[in-house]
Write a protein that holds these residues in place. Structure first.
Motif, short mmCIF file in Angstrom:
data_model
loop_
_atom_site.label_atom_id
_atom_site.label_comp_id
_atom_site.label_asym_id
_atom_site.label_seq_id
_atom_site.Cartn_x
_atom_site.Cartn_y
_atom_site.Cartn_z
N GLY A 243 -14.18 -3.39 45.09
CA GLY A 243 -15.15 -2.68 45.67
C GLY A 243 -14.68 -1.68 44.80
O GLY A 243 -15.88 -0.42 44.80
N MET A 244 -14.07 -0.51 44.42
CA MET A 244 -13.96 0.78 43.55
C MET A 244 -13.28 0.74 42.77
O MET A 244 -12.13 0.40 42.91
CB MET A 244 -13.20 1.12 44.82
N ALA A 245 -13.65 1.58 41.27
CA ALA A 245 -12.86 1.94 40.47
C ALA A 245 -12.59 2.88 41.02
O ALA A 245 -12.44 3.87 41.31
CB ALA A 245 -13.70 1.92 39.35
N LEU A 246 -10.81 3.05 40.49
CA LEU A 246 -10.01 3.98 41.09
C LEU A 246 -9.40 4.46 39.97
O LEU A 246 -8.23 3.25 39.72
CB LEU A 246 -8.93 3.67 42.03
N ILE A 247 -10.31 5.41 39.78
CA ILE A 247 -8.87 6.21 38.24
C ILE A 247 -7.92 6.98 38.60
O ILE A 247 -8.42 8.34 39.48
CB ILE A 247 -9.51 6.37 37.12
N TYR A 248 -6.89 7.77 37.87
CA TYR A 248 -6.25 9.15 38.55
C TYR A 248 -5.86 9.65 36.99
O TYR A 248 -5.62 8.67 35.90
CB TYR A 248 -5.50 9.02 39.67
#
Length: 176
Positions: A138-143
């Motif tokens: 549901g969401m691209a989460l990059i850190y």
């Protein structure tokens, strides 16, 4: 306006694109008067009780906020949820989550209590809270940073080489 931003993101997505927003998961500009009370309650405290301040850009002071302060974590979660659920972004870039070093906080009022080494656990709580509101796709989460503890909870990790001895090299991307 907010509606114009929503419409623009909807158009990008209709055209097959994706939009991600940036949020710093560590810092509060010490010069923002309207954030002074929040920063005072949330900033990492050194052993002597003084706030942990970092400087970026042209010496701009930023308070490093303790990730073990529940209202700070909730503010981050609320901001991500707003930008994704309300505005329509399908990605987030969490700056400094794993790039900057962990800090020992000596404020006993924070959720870590006397466990000054709970920095990683605070960020794990943040990532768990963020993932709770999304399907796995549901969401691209990059850190920013590379960290084996947080990596499985994100879509990717980015190491930049904009500063330090490796200036001018290409960024590296990691995915579990």
């Amino acid at each position: 306006t907010e509606q114009e931003l929503k419409d623009a993101l909807a158009q990008v997505k209709a055209d097959g694109g994706h939009v991600a927003f940036y949020i710093n998961t560590r810092l509060c500009n010490a010069g923002f008067a309207d954030e002074a009370d929040f920063m005072e309650k949330s900033v990492v405290r050194k052993r002597d009780g003084t706030p942990y301040i970092e400087h970026y850009g042209a010496g701009v002071p930023f308070g490093s906020l303790c990730i073990n302060v529940a209202p700070w974590r909730q503010r981050l979660v609320d901001t991500v949820n707003y930008l994704t659920h309300e505005i329509g972004a399908d990605g987030m870039y969490l700056d400094q989550l794993a790039m900057a070093g962990s800090l020992k906080c000596y404020n006993p009022a924070h959720d870590h209590g006397e466990d000054r080494t709970a920095w990683n656990q605070g960020y794990e709580k943040l990532l768990d809270s963020l993932r709770a509101d999304y399907d796995p796709e549901g969401m691209a989460l990059i850190y920013e940073g590379c960290n084996d503890i947080y990596g499985p909870g994100a879509s990717g990790q980015l190491i930049t080489t904009l500063g330090g001895p490796l200036i001018g090299r290409f960024p590296e991307m990691y995915k579990y």
